[in-house]
Design a protein around this motif. Structure first.
Motif, PDB file in Angstrom:
ATOM      1  N   LEU A 384      53.570 -52.176  25.350  1.00 13.58           N
ATOM      2  CA  LEU A 384      53.478 -53.261  24.380  1.00 13.58           C
ATOM      3  C   LEU A 384      54.877 -53.573  23.883  1.00 13.58           C
ATOM      4  O   LEU A 384      55.616 -52.661  23.491  1.00 13.58           O
ATOM      5  CB  LEU A 384      52.579 -52.871  23.203  1.00 13.58           C
ATOM      6  CG  LEU A 384      51.158 -52.393  23.545  1.00 13.58           C
ATOM      7  CD1 LEU A 384      50.415 -52.033  22.265  1.00 13.58           C
ATOM      8  CD2 LEU A 384      50.393 -53.462  24.307  1.00 13.58           C
ATOM      9  N   ASP A 385      55.223 -54.866  23.913  1.00 12.20           N
ATOM     10  CA  ASP A 385      56.546 -55.281  23.437  1.00 12.20           C
ATOM     11  C   ASP A 385      56.487 -56.755  23.081  1.00 12.20           C
ATOM     12  O   ASP A 385      55.543 -57.472  23.464  1.00 12.20           O
ATOM     13  CB  ASP A 385      57.616 -55.023  24.497  1.00 12.20           C
ATOM     14  CG  ASP A 385      58.985 -54.790  23.867  1.00 12.20           C
ATOM     15  OD1 ASP A 385      59.159 -55.162  22.693  1.00 12.20           O
ATOM     16  OD2 ASP A 385      59.865 -54.239  24.551  1.00 12.20           O
ATOM     17  N   PHE A 386      57.494 -57.189  22.344  1.00 13.10           N
ATOM     18  CA  PHE A 386      57.545 -58.586  21.904  1.00 13.10           C
ATOM     19  C   PHE A 386      58.197 -59.461  22.969  1.00 13.10           C
ATOM     20  O   PHE A 386      59.244 -59.116  23.521  1.00 13.10           O
ATOM     21  CB  PHE A 386      58.311 -58.695  20.584  1.00 13.10           C
ATOM     22  CG  PHE A 386      57.533 -58.236  19.392  1.00 13.10           C
ATOM     23  CD1 PHE A 386      56.676 -59.096  18.734  1.00 13.10           C
ATOM     24  CD2 PHE A 386      57.632 -56.926  18.953  1.00 13.10           C
ATOM     25  CE1 PHE A 386      55.943 -58.670  17.632  1.00 13.10           C
ATOM     26  CE2 PHE A 386      56.909 -56.486  17.859  1.00 13.10           C
ATOM     27  CZ  PHE A 386      56.060 -57.360  17.195  1.00 13.10           C
ATOM     28  N   HIS A 387      57.547 -60.604  23.234  1.00 10.20           N
ATOM     29  CA  HIS A 387      58.049 -61.619  24.153  1.00 10.20           C
ATOM     30  C   HIS A 387      57.945 -62.966  23.429  1.00 10.20           C
ATOM     31  O   HIS A 387      56.955 -63.697  23.579  1.00 10.20           O
ATOM     32  CB  HIS A 387      57.236 -61.635  25.447  1.00 10.20           C
ATOM     33  CG  HIS A 387      57.295 -60.340  26.207  1.00 10.20           C
ATOM     34  ND1 HIS A 387      58.252 -60.069  27.153  1.00 10.20           N
ATOM     35  CD2 HIS A 387      56.508 -59.226  26.134  1.00 10.20           C
ATOM     36  CE1 HIS A 387      58.055 -58.857  27.655  1.00 10.20           C
ATOM     37  NE2 HIS A 387      57.001 -58.339  27.052  1.00 10.20           N
ATOM     38  N   PRO A 388      58.937 -63.314  22.620  1.00  9.85           N
ATOM     39  CA  PRO A 388      58.828 -64.530  21.794  1.00  9.85           C
ATOM     40  C   PRO A 388      58.804 -65.813  22.606  1.00  9.85           C
ATOM     41  O   PRO A 388      58.390 -66.859  22.078  1.00  9.85           O
ATOM     42  CB  PRO A 388      60.077 -64.451  20.905  1.00  9.85           C
ATOM     43  CG  PRO A 388      61.038 -63.569  21.644  1.00  9.85           C
ATOM     44  CD  PRO A 388      60.198 -62.588  22.394  1.00  9.85           C
ATOM     45  N   ASP A 389      59.246 -65.790  23.867  1.00 10.44           N
ATOM     46  CA  ASP A 389      59.289 -67.025  24.667  1.00 10.44           C
ATOM     47  C   ASP A 389      57.959 -67.340  25.340  1.00 10.44           C
ATOM     48  O   ASP A 389      57.855 -68.364  26.014  1.00 10.44           O
ATOM     49  CB  ASP A 389      60.383 -66.898  25.727  1.00 10.44           C
ATOM     50  CG  ASP A 389      61.774 -66.747  25.112  1.00 10.44           C
ATOM     51  OD1 ASP A 389      61.954 -67.226  23.966  1.00 10.44           O
ATOM     52  OD2 ASP A 389      62.652 -66.159  25.761  1.00 10.44           O
ATOM     53  N   THR A 390      56.961 -66.469  25.197  1.00 10.03           N
ATOM     54  CA  THR A 390      55.670 -66.714  25.848  1.00 10.03           C
ATOM     55  C   THR A 390      54.856 -67.729  25.048  1.00 10.03           C
ATOM     56  O   THR A 390      55.147 -68.035  23.885  1.00 10.03           O
ATOM     57  CB  THR A 390      54.891 -65.402  25.977  1.00 10.03           C
ATOM     58  OG1 THR A 390      54.721 -64.819  24.683  1.00 10.03           O
ATOM     59  CG2 THR A 390      55.634 -64.425  26.872  1.00 10.03           C
ATOM     60  N   ALA A 391      53.793 -68.211  25.695  1.00  9.54           N
ATOM     61  CA  ALA A 391      52.913 -69.191  25.048  1.00  9.54           C
ATOM     62  C   ALA A 391      52.167 -68.534  23.895  1.00  9.54           C
ATOM     63  O   ALA A 391      51.868 -67.342  23.929  1.00  9.54           O
ATOM     64  CB  ALA A 391      51.927 -69.757  26.071  1.00  9.54           C
ATOM     65  N   PRO A 392      51.841 -69.278  22.857  1.00  6.81           N
ATOM     66  CA  PRO A 392      51.106 -68.706  21.710  1.00  6.81           C
ATOM     67  C   PRO A 392      49.749 -68.158  22.158  1.00  6.81           C
ATOM     68  O   PRO A 392      49.109 -68.675  23.069  1.00  6.81           O
ATOM     69  CB  PRO A 392      50.957 -69.897  20.764  1.00  6.81           C
ATOM     70  CG  PRO A 392      52.038 -70.855  21.163  1.00  6.81           C
ATOM     71  CD  PRO A 392      52.212 -70.688  22.650  1.00  6.81           C
ATOM     72  N   ALA A 393      49.302 -67.092  21.500  1.00  5.69           N
ATOM     73  CA  ALA A 393      48.028 -66.459  21.816  1.00  5.69           C
ATOM     74  C   ALA A 393      47.487 -65.771  20.574  1.00  5.69           C
ATOM     75  O   ALA A 393      48.227 -65.448  19.638  1.00  5.69           O
ATOM     76  CB  ALA A 393      48.183 -65.443  22.952  1.00  5.69           C
ATOM     77  N   THR A 394      46.168 -65.574  20.571  1.00  7.36           N
ATOM     78  CA  THR A 394      45.497 -64.890  19.458  1.00  7.36           C
ATOM     79  C   THR A 394      44.516 -63.870  20.038  1.00  7.36           C
ATOM     80  O   THR A 394      44.367 -63.749  21.256  1.00  7.36           O
ATOM     81  CB  THR A 394      44.745 -65.890  18.566  1.00  7.36           C
ATOM     82  OG1 THR A 394      43.716 -66.534  19.351  1.00  7.36           O
ATOM     83  CG2 THR A 394      45.698 -66.941  18.001  1.00  7.36           C
ATOM     84  N   LEU A 395      43.859 -63.136  19.148  1.00  3.55           N
ATOM     85  CA  LEU A 395      42.851 -62.144  19.539  1.00  3.55           C
ATOM     86  C   LEU A 395      41.437 -62.662  19.338  1.00  3.55           C
ATOM     87  O   LEU A 395      40.490 -61.873  19.302  1.00  3.55           O
ATOM     88  CB  LEU A 395      43.049 -60.851  18.716  1.00  3.55           C
ATOM     89  CG  LEU A 395      44.365 -60.110  18.943  1.00  3.55           C
ATOM     90  CD1 LEU A 395      44.467 -58.929  17.996  1.00  3.55           C
ATOM     91  CD2 LEU A 395      44.463 -59.646  20.387  1.00  3.55           C
ATOM     92  N   GLU A 396      41.286 -63.980  19.229  1.00  6.12           N
ATOM     93  CA  GLU A 396      39.956 -64.533  18.977  1.00  6.12           C
ATOM     94  C   GLU A 396      39.082 -64.506  20.224  1.00  6.12           C
ATOM     95  O   GLU A 396      37.866 -64.372  20.140  1.00  6.12           O
ATOM     96  CB  GLU A 396      40.087 -65.962  18.460  1.00  6.12           C
ATOM     97  CG  GLU A 396      40.814 -66.057  17.109  1.00  6.12           C
ATOM     98  CD  GLU A 396      40.933 -67.482  16.632  1.00  6.12           C
ATOM     99  OE1 GLU A 396      40.515 -68.396  17.397  1.00  6.12           O
ATOM    100  OE2 GLU A 396      41.448 -67.696  15.515  1.00  6.12           O
TER     101      GLU A 396
END
Length: 538
Positions: A384-396
């Motif tokens: 698990l790591d941060f990828h700020p350039d990826t498309a937005p996503a949620t846990l819904e």
């Protein structure tokens, strides 16, 4: 003569009757003594009478004889043997409902070698007095000693699945220190589980708490997983027969209250499984992996920046449960379990707070990916790591009611395989046959050149060339020495005159050469134009 009658003395008891009377009294006393010295007669049942001899096999308790086998016979249905035992006087209080009997003979088991004293004297029957109850009509004789259920310590019950190798007599260890023993093992056919009874000796019983976990130890174990090669070596006793170990697997967790006599615990197959069972509060998520999951195994770690935060529970969780057609385009679901108690270092954590913060981290770019955990084994882990350039996503979004954790394509083993396949394809396209033919041709040419060189070296004229060169150099040196030694010779004066004339010529030609270097047309044009004539006034 007098008519007065005379009286005779009474007859005396003959001494002959004293001996039979004395013998009768002694006999009566012997009968009384024999009857009063005997205890009850009991019946024992055994599967077979191996090592039992009527009139010789004794019954003992604490190595003191309390009875003797008088008769050995078969039961009416011929399914077992019956022993008639005459007990001694005063043994009635030992013979109650829970009195136990077992045969003592030479035996080699996990507890060691026992019964060696019976090698010469023969087997005997050991009696363990009971505590109460009405005596049964017959007692069963066991082939093995009963579990020792008395003493100062703590008695616990372990439940394990079928396949457990733990047996009666195995040691119980706390960090490689033997603190107890398995005293009984029974299989429950209804629940299909094993129930092991443990006895923890004092003062080690205080080491067992409600947070303690128990696991099997095989003495010598090897594990090759995503994190590398691991070897576990226990004590010599556990190396021979195995055993049980217990501890609080995570030192950051609280110990909790002390265990009580009769508490029940679960027996886990290894220490890692016991550690995972310690984390009762978990968060489940599903990864929808687009590529291959080869090398990812249940139990693989889930890491956040190199720190383990969870475990892979199931690989291909419900994959294709809707039918074969759902496997064609759908990604592979992987069920992971985050364990907040690993980081919180507490027995209880706020799960609602963790869910909220993880959702915020996902909204900030937290993504999961498959990474290579070990190049040697090809095992994968989840990072698990941060990828700020990826498309937005949620846990819904959910899969089978479990939130879907967003993923990114990591530099896992699949990319390495693609690179290897590309390299192999490139190698296969190379003209190895032409390269081999050219190499063979070059080798042949080099062989011919080497042969020609050998022939040239072997030529006598070439071998004499160094001697001729040496003679020429010697002659030249002699000429130079002769010129240097005789400066008045005609040859020396002629050379010196020639050199002087050559120097004079160079001195005269130097200005001309410098002028031509500055003005290449100096030989054609004059150095400067003549001034125009100026008219004079009258």
């Amino acid at each position: 003569m007098s008519d007065t009658p005379t009286t005779s003395p009474p007859p005396k008891l003959s001494a002959v009757w004293v001996i039979p009377l004395l013998a009768a009294l002694i006999g009566a006393w012997l009968v009384y003594s024999n009857l009063s010295g005997k205890g009850p007669t009991i019946t024992l049942t055994m599967e077979n009478a191996e090592g039992i001899t009527a009139g010789k096999t004794t019954v003992k308790t604490r190595n003191v004889q309390v009875g003797l086998v008088e008769n050995v016979r078969l039961s009416e249905d011929l399914s077992h043997t019956l022993l008639t035992v005459q007990m001694q006087a005063g043994t009635e209080r030992m013979l109650v409902e829970d009195t136990q009997f077992w045969i003592v003979k030479p035996r080699v088991d996990r507890e060691g070698i026992s019964g060696l004293s019976t090698v010469l004297s023969g087997a005997y029957i050991e009696l363990l007095p009971g505590t109460g109850g009405k005596p049964p009509r017959a007692y069963a004789v066991s082939d093995v000693p009963p579990p020792q259920l008395t003493g100062d310590g703590l008695f616990l019950t372990l439940i394990s699945d079928v396949g457990s190798s733990v047996d009666t007599g195995d040691p119980v260890n706390y960090r490689n220190l033997r603190v107890g023993r398995v005293v009984d093992t029974q299989f429950d056919p209804d629940e299909k589980v094993f129930r092991h009874q443990l006895f923890i000796e004092q003062p080690y019983d205080v080491l067992v708490t409600q947070t303690s976990r128990f696991w099997e130890t095989s003495g010598l174990g090897f594990k090759l997983g995503a994190q590398g090669f691991e070897a576990q070596i226990g004590s010599l006793e556990s190396l021979i027969g195995g055993g049980v170990s217990f501890a609080v697997p995570d030192p950051n967790m609280s110990l909790g209250p002390s265990a009580q006599d009769g508490d029940t615990f679960t027996l886990y197959p290894d220490q890692e499984a016991a550690r995972r069972a310690l984390y009762s509060q978990t968060l489940d998520y599903v990864l929808m992996v687009q590529g291959s999951v080869r090398g990812l195994r249940p139990g693989a770690p889930v890491e956040y920046r190199g720190v383990r935060v969870g475990t892979v529970e199931t690989v291909a969780w419900g994959f294709g449960y809707e039918g074969p057609s759902s496997m064609q385009q759908n990604p592979v679901p992987v069920l992971i379990r985050l364990e907040p108690q690993r980081q919180a270092q507490r027995t209880e954590v706020s799960m609602s707070r963790w869910r909220t913060e993880i959702a915020a981290m996902v909204d900030g770019g937290l993504r999961a990916s498959l990474q290579t955990g070990n190049l040697l084994t090809g095992g994968l882990i989840v990072t698990l790591d941060f990828h700020p350039d990826t498309a937005p996503a949620t846990l819904e979004e959910t899969y089978r009611s479990v939130p879907i954790f967003p993923t990114v394509d990591g530099s896992g083993i699949s990319k390495i395989e693609d690179q290897v396949n590309t390299l192999l394809t490139t190698l296969n396209s190379l003209p190895f046959n032409d390269i081999a033919n050219n190499l063979n041709h070059n080798l042949d040419a080099m062989t011919q050149a080497a042969e020609s060189l050998d022939a040239l070296v072997a030529n006598p004229a070439l071998n004499s060339l160094p001697q001729q060169a040496e003679k020429t150099l010697v002659a030249l040196q002699e000429v130079l020495e002769s010129w240097r030694g005789d400066q008045n010779s005609a040859a020396f004066r002629e050379i010196q005159s020639t050199l002087q004339k050559l120097n004079q010529m160079i001195d005269r030609a130097t200005p001309v050469l410098e002028t031509l270097n500055e003005r290449p047309n100096a030989l054609i044009f004059q150095d400067s134009a003549a001034p125009d004539p100026q008219p004079r006034a009258q």
